[in-house]
Design a protein around this motif. Structure first.
Motif, PDB file in Angstrom:
ATOM      1  N   ASN A   1      24.804  26.066  45.457  1.00 29.03           N
ATOM      2  CA  ASN A   1      25.428  27.387  45.419  1.00 29.03           C
ATOM      3  C   ASN A   1      26.718  27.435  46.228  1.00 29.03           C
ATOM      4  O   ASN A   1      26.824  26.853  47.297  1.00 29.03           O
ATOM      5  CB  ASN A   1      24.463  28.448  45.956  1.00 29.03           C
TER       6      ASN A   1
ATOM      7  N   THR B   1      24.810  32.557  40.012  1.00 29.45           N
ATOM      8  CA  THR B   1      25.134  32.343  38.599  1.00 29.45           C
ATOM      9  C   THR B   1      25.457  30.868  38.398  1.00 29.45           C
ATOM     10  O   THR B   1      26.399  30.342  38.998  1.00 29.45           O
ATOM     11  CB  THR B   1      26.324  33.211  38.159  1.00 29.45           C
ATOM     12  N   CYS B   2      24.674  30.213  37.570  1.00 29.61           N
ATOM     13  CA  CYS B   2      24.724  28.754  37.443  1.00 29.61           C
ATOM     14  C   CYS B   2      25.616  28.348  36.267  1.00 29.61           C
ATOM     15  O   CYS B   2      25.415  28.784  35.129  1.00 29.61           O
ATOM     16  CB  CYS B   2      23.293  28.252  37.230  1.00 29.61           C
TER      17      CYS B   2
ATOM     18  N   ASN C   1      34.947  35.422  41.050  1.00 27.76           N
ATOM     19  CA  ASN C   1      33.886  35.964  40.207  1.00 27.76           C
ATOM     20  C   ASN C   1      33.405  34.958  39.163  1.00 27.76           C
ATOM     21  O   ASN C   1      32.812  35.326  38.149  1.00 27.76           O
ATOM     22  CB  ASN C   1      34.340  37.259  39.521  1.00 27.76           C
ATOM     23  N   GLY C   2      33.653  33.680  39.435  1.00 30.92           N
ATOM     24  CA  GLY C   2      33.190  32.631  38.535  1.00 30.92           C
ATOM     25  C   GLY C   2      34.069  31.402  38.641  1.00 30.92           C
ATOM     26  O   GLY C   2      34.977  31.333  39.470  1.00 30.92           O
TER      27      GLY C   2
ATOM     28  N   VAL D   1      26.461  29.021  30.859  1.00 31.04           N
ATOM     29  CA  VAL D   1      26.167  29.790  32.074  1.00 31.04           C
ATOM     30  C   VAL D   1      24.737  30.322  32.041  1.00 31.04           C
ATOM     31  O   VAL D   1      24.287  30.848  31.015  1.00 31.04           O
ATOM     32  CB  VAL D   1      27.158  30.973  32.218  1.00 31.04           C
TER      33      VAL D   1
ATOM     34  N   SER E   1      26.817  26.755  41.275  1.00 31.52           N
ATOM     35  CA  SER E   1      26.457  28.162  41.141  1.00 31.52           C
ATOM     36  C   SER E   1      27.394  29.022  41.973  1.00 31.52           C
ATOM     37  O   SER E   1      27.825  28.620  43.058  1.00 31.52           O
ATOM     38  CB  SER E   1      25.010  28.400  41.582  1.00 31.52           C
TER      39      SER E   1
ATOM     40  N   PRO F   1      22.692  33.189  33.838  1.00 34.46           N
ATOM     41  CA  PRO F   1      22.919  34.359  34.700  1.00 34.46           C
ATOM     42  C   PRO F   1      22.088  34.288  35.982  1.00 34.46           C
ATOM     43  O   PRO F   1      21.002  33.689  36.015  1.00 34.46           O
ATOM     44  CB  PRO F   1      22.471  35.537  33.823  1.00 34.46           C
ATOM     45  N   SER F   2      22.592  34.909  37.027  1.00 34.09           N
ATOM     46  CA  SER F   2      21.923  34.847  38.331  1.00 34.09           C
ATOM     47  C   SER F   2      20.525  35.448  38.280  1.00 34.09           C
ATOM     48  O   SER F   2      19.608  34.939  38.938  1.00 34.09           O
ATOM     49  CB  SER F   2      22.766  35.570  39.386  1.00 34.09           C
ATOM     50  N   GLU F   3      20.338  36.513  37.485  1.00 36.68           N
ATOM     51  CA  GLU F   3      19.014  37.132  37.398  1.00 36.68           C
ATOM     52  C   GLU F   3      17.997  36.165  36.798  1.00 36.68           C
ATOM     53  O   GLU F   3      16.851  36.070  37.265  1.00 36.68           O
ATOM     54  CB  GLU F   3      19.068  38.403  36.559  1.00 36.68           C
ATOM     55  N   THR F   4      18.423  35.447  35.767  1.00 33.07           N
ATOM     56  CA  THR F   4      17.547  34.471  35.127  1.00 33.07           C
ATOM     57  C   THR F   4      17.227  33.328  36.071  1.00 33.07           C
ATOM     58  O   THR F   4      16.067  32.909  36.213  1.00 33.07           O
ATOM     59  CB  THR F   4      18.215  33.916  33.854  1.00 33.07           C
TER      60      THR F   4
END
Length: 427
Positions: free
Chosen positions: A355, A393-394, A369-370, A212, A389, A214-217
């Motif tokens: 996405n 979040t990928c 949530n995933g 995974v 995604s 993270p979405s921020e990254t």
């Protein structure tokens, strides 16, 4: 006794069926929910989607020359829905169940399993690749959610509309003139054959490895890539190249190729197929001298290649008339004899479905949530990274038949891709 309903199979499913010795012809999704959707409503929603299109409740068969669909009526609930209770994490059970195939000879070509603990749930959706590609698989996933919410709100899914027109893959170029058609009579695949260096020669077991970002990254990396006119998919392909180049026995300066996919529905009238289809085309990339000195160097090269492809008005259509013509006219037994040579050249691939909006896939007030997306289960020497995604979040997944040693190397490859994206985003 009612007469059997038999339909001649189209070119899309004939082409996919030819690969059944090399993969399991199944598209799979898992969506995790922090709550408990209603199993009875979901069961009714699955039934409504399955009954909406003939081939979704059909059985595929071939007599060696031609191929057909037998359309089944009044199928048993177990053919399309299962409910499983667990004391553990539903996602663990769901990921395992997602590895099960949908067989051409099954009565239904779409199957849903709801796994629930006392507090959370996971939804497993498996769809035959004979009916859809990843894009239309994602479309059917959305229709399942729509049917659930219709029943929840109104008590009925009677308002559900699923596209049910022509499934012919030839829709993508049926309006082209002779000059453009002639230009498509070419092999779109790279001449560079890139094999994954599996540590074991044994077939192994069916497995799923994942990682995974993270979405921020991913958001930081996308912003940086956008400044140099590169896409999120370019980022992921570049990360795949660098992760591959770091594997034992791989020369990072040698020629290498990664084939990703592009949705060809852009070429259809109104930007979509009339019915459920396989409409994915090759988006090949090649690094003749291996990876660049830096991630940014490789990204620039990959972005330039994919940009050139996308700017071509015939993008992704090369070779399609030849393939469609062969699968429609040649006998199945003959195609099965030669398909291995063609498929064997597709060793390293990446499929990115983009996405998935969690809000758009809420069951009632429960947002996922995933989860994960997996393409057809591969056998050696093939390897495909499937990507989706969830609100940024990928999730990277590899589904295939591998030994424990193979799985460890594949996990290392996905983890290396995550590190490459993290490092690029942090620069």
């Amino acid at each position: 006794m009612a007469l059997l309903k038999i339909m001649l199979a189209g070119g899309g499913e004939r082409a996919q069926y030819l690969l059944h010795e090399f993969n399991d012809n199944t598209i799979r999704f898992v969506l995790n929910y922090p709550g408990l959707p209603d199993p009875d409503i979901l069961r009714a929603a699955v039934k409504a989607v399955v009954e909406s299109v003939d081939v979704l409740h059909g059985t595929f068969f071939s007599d060696g020359t031609m191929a057909y669909w037998h359309i089944n009526e009044n199928v048993e609930e177990s053919s399309y829905f299962h409910y499983v209770e667990t004391a553990g994490d539903p996602a663990v059970t769901a990921n395992s169940l997602s590895l099960l195939p949908v067989h051409p000879e099954d009565k239904v070509q779409m199957h849903v399993t709801l796994v629930q603990s006392r507090e959370s749930s996971s939804l497993v959706v498996r769809i035959s690749h004979l009916c859809v590609d990843g894009g239309d698989g994602k479309y059917l996933l959305g229709k399942l959610v729509e049917a659930y919410n219709l029943i929840l709100e109104t008590g009925s899914a009677s308002g559900l509309v699923v596209k049910n027109g022509s499934r012919n893959p030839e829709q993508v170029y049926e309006k082209l003139g002779l000059k453009d058609m002639h230009a498509l009579m070419a092999n779109p695949l790279s001449s560079v054959k890139t094999e994954y260096p599996y540590p074991s020669g044994e077939p192994g077991m069916i497995r799923n490895v994942h990682a995974v970002i993270p979405s921020e990254t991913m958001s930081a990396a996308r912003r940086k890539a956008k400044a140099v006119d590169a896409t999120a998919n370019d980022l992921l392909v570049t990360a795949c190249y660098h992760a591959y180049a770091s594997l034992p026995g791989v020369d990072p300066t040698a020629a290498m190729s990664v084939s990703s996919m592009m949705d060809l529905r852009r070429h259809c009238k109104d930007g979509d197929s009339e019915g459920l289809c396989n409409m994915s085309g090759a988006l090949p990339t090649t690094l003749p001298s291996g990876i660049g000195k830096t991630f940014a160097d490789t990204l620039a090269e990959i972005a330039g290649q994919t940009r050139a492809v996308k700017e071509d008005p015939l993008a992704g259509l090369e070779g399609m008339p030849i393939m469609h013509g062969a699968t429609r006219t040649l006998p199945i037994w003959l195609l099965l004899k030669v398909i291995g040579k063609v498929y064997g050249s597709l060793c390293l691939g990446l499929t990115n479905l983009g996405n998935l909006s969690c809000q758009a896939h809420a069951l009632g007030d429960l947002l996922p949530n995933g989860g994960m997306f997996g393409g057809p289960l591969k056998k050696k020497p093939g390897m495909q990274i499937s990507i989706i995604s969830f609100d940024g979040t990928c999730v990277l997944s590899v589904v295939g038949q591998y030994t424990k040693e193979d799985a460890a190397m594949l996990q290392g490859t996905l983890d290396a891709m995550v590190r490459e994206i993290e490092a690029y985003a942090a620069e």
